[in-house]
Design a protein around this motif. Sequence first.
Motif, PDB file in Angstrom:
ATOM      1  N   GLN A 278       6.084   4.319   8.024  1.00  0.00           N
ATOM      2  CA  GLN A 278       6.276   3.109   7.239  1.00  0.00           C
ATOM      3  C   GLN A 278       5.359   3.169   6.022  1.00  0.00           C
ATOM      4  N   ILE A 279       5.941   3.076   4.840  1.00  0.00           N
ATOM      5  CA  ILE A 279       5.175   3.169   3.594  1.00  0.00           C
ATOM      6  C   ILE A 279       5.358   1.878   2.821  1.00  0.00           C
ATOM      7  N   LEU A 280       4.259   1.217   2.525  1.00  0.00           N
ATOM      8  CA  LEU A 280       4.283  -0.027   1.762  1.00  0.00           C
ATOM      9  C   LEU A 280       3.510   0.172   0.467  1.00  0.00           C
ATOM     10  N   LEU A 281       4.218   0.049  -0.659  1.00  0.00           N
ATOM     11  CA  LEU A 281       3.609   0.135  -1.980  1.00  0.00           C
ATOM     12  C   LEU A 281       3.205  -1.269  -2.425  1.00  0.00           C
ATOM     13  N   TYR A 282       2.079  -1.371  -3.127  1.00  0.00           N
ATOM     14  CA  TYR A 282       1.500  -2.669  -3.454  1.00  0.00           C
ATOM     15  C   TYR A 282       0.994  -2.631  -4.884  1.00  0.00           C
ATOM     16  N   SER A 283       1.531  -3.512  -5.750  1.00  0.00           N
ATOM     17  CA  SER A 283       1.109  -3.542  -7.149  1.00  0.00           C
ATOM     18  C   SER A 283       1.520  -4.866  -7.778  1.00  0.00           C
ATOM     19  N   GLN A 284       0.802  -5.275  -8.833  1.00  0.00           N
ATOM     20  CA  GLN A 284       1.188  -6.458  -9.600  1.00  0.00           C
ATOM     21  C   GLN A 284       2.387  -6.176 -10.489  1.00  0.00           C
ATOM     22  N   ASP A 285       2.626  -4.912 -10.796  1.00  0.00           N
ATOM     23  CA  ASP A 285       3.645  -4.516 -11.772  1.00  0.00           C
ATOM     24  C   ASP A 285       4.887  -3.995 -11.041  1.00  0.00           C
ATOM     25  N   TYR A 286       6.032  -4.649 -11.286  1.00  0.00           N
ATOM     26  CA  TYR A 286       7.273  -4.221 -10.641  1.00  0.00           C
ATOM     27  C   TYR A 286       7.645  -2.793 -11.018  1.00  0.00           C
ATOM     28  N   GLN A 287       7.447  -2.435 -12.285  1.00  0.00           N
ATOM     29  CA  GLN A 287       7.854  -1.102 -12.718  1.00  0.00           C
ATOM     30  C   GLN A 287       7.008  -0.020 -12.060  1.00  0.00           C
ATOM     31  N   ARG A 288       5.746  -0.313 -11.794  1.00  0.00           N
ATOM     32  CA  ARG A 288       4.920   0.669 -11.076  1.00  0.00           C
ATOM     33  C   ARG A 288       5.469   0.905  -9.671  1.00  0.00           C
ATOM     34  N   LEU A 289       5.887  -0.163  -9.013  1.00  0.00           N
ATOM     35  CA  LEU A 289       6.484  -0.011  -7.686  1.00  0.00           C
ATOM     36  C   LEU A 289       7.702   0.898  -7.747  1.00  0.00           C
ATOM     37  N   MET A 290       8.531   0.663  -8.747  1.00  0.00           N
ATOM     38  CA  MET A 290       9.768   1.435  -8.873  1.00  0.00           C
ATOM     39  C   MET A 290       9.479   2.891  -9.242  1.00  0.00           C
ATOM     40  N   VAL A 291       8.554   3.107 -10.146  1.00  0.00           N
ATOM     41  CA  VAL A 291       8.233   4.465 -10.579  1.00  0.00           C
ATOM     42  C   VAL A 291       7.694   5.300  -9.418  1.00  0.00           C
ATOM     43  N   VAL A 292       6.795   4.727  -8.635  1.00  0.00           N
ATOM     44  CA  VAL A 292       6.218   5.474  -7.510  1.00  0.00           C
ATOM     45  C   VAL A 292       7.267   5.713  -6.425  1.00  0.00           C
ATOM     46  N   PRO A 324      10.576  -2.846  13.047  1.00  0.00           N
ATOM     47  CA  PRO A 324       9.968  -1.705  13.760  1.00  0.00           C
ATOM     48  C   PRO A 324      10.689  -0.394  13.470  1.00  0.00           C
ATOM     49  N   VAL A 325      10.955  -0.134  12.213  1.00  0.00           N
ATOM     50  CA  VAL A 325      11.673   1.076  11.816  1.00  0.00           C
ATOM     51  C   VAL A 325      10.943   1.695  10.620  1.00  0.00           C
ATOM     52  N   PRO A 326      11.197   2.969  10.329  1.00  0.00           N
ATOM     53  CA  PRO A 326      10.621   3.549   9.115  1.00  0.00           C
ATOM     54  C   PRO A 326      11.158   2.828   7.881  1.00  0.00           C
ATOM     55  N   TYR A 327      10.293   2.618   6.903  1.00  0.00           N
ATOM     56  CA  TYR A 327      10.754   2.004   5.661  1.00  0.00           C
ATOM     57  C   TYR A 327       9.873   2.461   4.516  1.00  0.00           C
ATOM     58  N   LEU A 328      10.441   2.346   3.321  1.00  0.00           N
ATOM     59  CA  LEU A 328       9.709   2.572   2.077  1.00  0.00           C
ATOM     60  C   LEU A 328       9.988   1.356   1.205  1.00  0.00           C
ATOM     61  N   MET A 329       9.000   0.474   1.096  1.00  0.00           N
ATOM     62  CA  MET A 329       9.188  -0.783   0.392  1.00  0.00           C
ATOM     63  C   MET A 329       8.039  -1.037  -0.571  1.00  0.00           C
ATOM     64  N   GLY A 330       8.336  -1.845  -1.584  1.00  0.00           N
ATOM     65  CA  GLY A 330       7.335  -2.218  -2.580  1.00  0.00           C
ATOM     66  C   GLY A 330       7.129  -3.715  -2.589  1.00  0.00           C
ATOM     67  N   LEU A 331       5.890  -4.136  -2.601  1.00  0.00           N
ATOM     68  CA  LEU A 331       5.541  -5.561  -2.563  1.00  0.00           C
ATOM     69  C   LEU A 331       4.665  -5.888  -3.754  1.00  0.00           C
ATOM     70  N   GLN A 332       5.038  -6.953  -4.479  1.00  0.00           N
ATOM     71  CA  GLN A 332       4.226  -7.341  -5.624  1.00  0.00           C
ATOM     72  C   GLN A 332       2.995  -8.113  -5.174  1.00  0.00           C
ATOM     73  N   SER A 333       1.849  -7.706  -5.681  1.00  0.00           N
ATOM     74  CA  SER A 333       0.614  -8.422  -5.384  1.00  0.00           C
ATOM     75  C   SER A 333       0.407  -9.501  -6.435  1.00  0.00           C
ATOM     76  N   LYS A 334      -0.128 -10.624  -6.007  1.00  0.00           N
ATOM     77  CA  LYS A 334      -0.397 -11.719  -6.933  1.00  0.00           C
ATOM     78  C   LYS A 334      -1.777 -11.546  -7.532  1.00  0.00           C
ATOM     79  N   GLU A 335      -1.901 -11.954  -8.763  1.00  0.00           N
ATOM     80  CA  GLU A 335      -3.173 -11.790  -9.474  1.00  0.00           C
ATOM     81  C   GLU A 335      -4.292 -12.514  -8.741  1.00  0.00           C
ATOM     82  N   GLY A 336      -5.367 -11.776  -8.469  1.00  0.00           N
ATOM     83  CA  GLY A 336      -6.512 -12.354  -7.801  1.00  0.00           C
ATOM     84  C   GLY A 336      -6.422 -12.387  -6.285  1.00  0.00           C
ATOM     85  N   THR A 337      -5.289 -11.892  -5.723  1.00  0.00           N
ATOM     86  CA  THR A 337      -5.136 -11.906  -4.273  1.00  0.00           C
ATOM     87  C   THR A 337      -5.929 -10.774  -3.646  1.00  0.00           C
ATOM     88  N   ASP A 338      -6.692 -11.091  -2.624  1.00  0.00           N
ATOM     89  CA  ASP A 338      -7.486 -10.087  -1.917  1.00  0.00           C
ATOM     90  C   ASP A 338      -6.603  -9.353  -0.923  1.00  0.00           C
TER      91      ASP A 338
END
Length: 770
Positions: A278-292, A324-338
């Motif tokens: 399971q791979i979760l990408l995390y970034s404030q920028d949508y295009q960064r999620l897509m590029v990676v 409960p399965v393998p996935y490759l997903m991207g999640l946008q982080s909110k500014e200032g979120t820990d």
Amino acid sequence: MSVTTSGSGSAPCRFAHYFVVCGIDNETGLEPDALAGENFDQSPLKRTFKSKVLDHYPENIECNPFDQDAVNMLCMPKGLSFRTQRDSRTPQFHSFLITREDGSRTYGFVHTFYEEVTSPQICSAMQTLHQMHQAEHNASAHNCPSSSSSSSSSCGCSGEGYDSVRDTLYVSKAMCLITPMPFMHACKRFLSQVHRAVISHQPPPLPLESYIYNILYEVPLPPPGRSLKFHGVYEPILCQRPGVGELPLADFPLSEAFRLLGVENLVQIFTCVLLEMQILLYSQDYQRLMVVAEGITTLLFPFQWQHVYVPILPASLLHFLDAPVPYLMGLQSKEGTDRSKLELPQEANLCFVDIDNHCIELPEDFPHFPNKTEFIQELSEVLLSFGLSPEGGNTSSEPAVSSQTSVLEKELKSTSLSELVDDRKNGNLGGEALDVLELLQGNPTLERLQALAKRTGVKVARLEALAVGQKAVGEEGVGGRSPAEEEELRNAKLNVQLREVFAARFATMFTDYESFVIQNSPDLESWLTNREQMHNFDKASFLSDQPEPYLPFLSHFIETQMFATFIDNKIMSQWEEKEPLLRVFDGRIEKARLYNVRAPSLRSSVYQKCTFLKESAQAIEQRLRKIDHTAIHPHLLNMKIGQGKYQQGFFPKLQADVLASGPTNNKWSNRTCSTQRRVDRHRQHNDHLVLDNDLKEKYMQEARNLGKNLRQPKLSDLSPAVIAQTNWKFVEGLLKECKMKVRMSLICTDGCVCVCRLSSIIACIYSFNN
């Protein structure tokens, strides 16, 4: 059978399928987007509101039905956002993809900008929301024991209010192109030029409808192995498509993925993807999620990710993370979120990738990719040859230096210590220091090389020549091309060279995979029936043939779904046309064997570098330096007088009637369809020639028997129309008889599904008629 829209030619052969505009619906007003998970204690200007698909052209395409909800959600994943004149309103670009039920993908490219709100109702609603928020804030401030200033800060109301008289209100709006293939750079440049026309002081040369009509109906997909030039609003736009023997199209910049993560991190993530974690990408920028995400999946060649793939996960679908399965997903982080506040499933095989902070959290224990150290070294050398740092990092906004600079930098770095000692100057330039200082002033690229120059004794003349060359490139480009076109060529060459290094690793590890494929079914129908109970790959023998250091990784990888699908495609290729990725990979293996014959009994873990780097880059450079096709230029349309009026800063209401369908006399479309028909007839003829005599006789007898059962009059007594109808009945009957034995559909090079491979049936009909 090609699927077409009304009067628009072959839709799958078009560069773009839809042009979409998303934004605020003035009639509906402000609708809070509760699914976005926003905190309603925030200032109204920081909240998100529901967006709508305002317009899309054409209305619908059969081969790619328009999904309004999905497109709206992915064009504006956070919904509408508001700004005032005090806030930054820099346009943003991002991309997305939609995976259909058959596994095919549709790509979307979005340019988001801010437009002034002119609706008094919307401005009044925002004013009311702000007053309500201010009243709640004042009430809570009286209950705060701390000072009023700290109270104000904690409640999030520090001068961020909105006054409809004093302030100008802006709202986000998105333009989107939906395409069958990922031509990211071309779409980005087209949308950027359209927005430039919207905000320009002067109206564009033609109404915007002309340019949108052109890209929807008059710009074709470039054929495989060819390049295409079409015209935007102000400048021409280039794109190219790999040939049938090359790596598939991948237009997302790998240089950006490596810059954001660094070589070692990216190889670690790549390994997790190969092992289907399971791979979760995390970034404030949508295009960064897509590029990676697109970068990593591109590097999987010849394998394909078989599980959940959502590069941009909307806030309303966060429950997908619990799957409960393998996935490759991207999640946008909110500014200032820990990061610690992010609630994630406690899975042992989760790989968390914090793109913005250049770090990853790996699963507890997993095998390393074979020859990992040498592999990273080879990738680093490719990046250095283009002036990029293997360590990555996104702290610097300075663009990458040119390839000419990087070659010099690499040469300087390779100078040995003994040469510095022998020059008896300890690396100092002596009397040339002043010349160097004058040269380096105002040139940040050469300033970065100054320290190396001092240590190596490089002559100033060489640096001067480099500076002159850089100035010429920056002002005029190379060979008459613009700097943007040169940058696109450079990115394309870097992309393909990095991908070739990855592909070469798989070609080395699986050079003899065919020797271990088990093919024991007489026909496709039998194999499909017994697929689940059969062993298609001799895993034990394959592993026993591998070098000892490879075993930890390979023993896990050959158990994955992507490897099983790869082997399935190999087995099915004996009865039908090879899957495109498999065809290219097998071609690579055959080519490699010409240089290095490897017997199945040879066990060696010696690292072999890729030998196709120069060749692959040359193919791309040749296509972009010499354009093969030029699309029809945008032109005036038959529009109503008084509509399409230009108003600076506002995207106009487009005329739907002129954008609803394409031309009825499109020469390109007719030529494309005619060419496809010739290809189909040629393929059918070849298929007929390879039929053995027994099979020919069988089909002919089936046709004769079917003709008797139909009890039709003699064909010689019928009109041509009746003969055609009778022949079609023959075809329908034979389709039922040969359902599993005659391949009914073929995926053509443009991604559309067309009926073919009916040569044997046609031969039966001709024989019966005669």
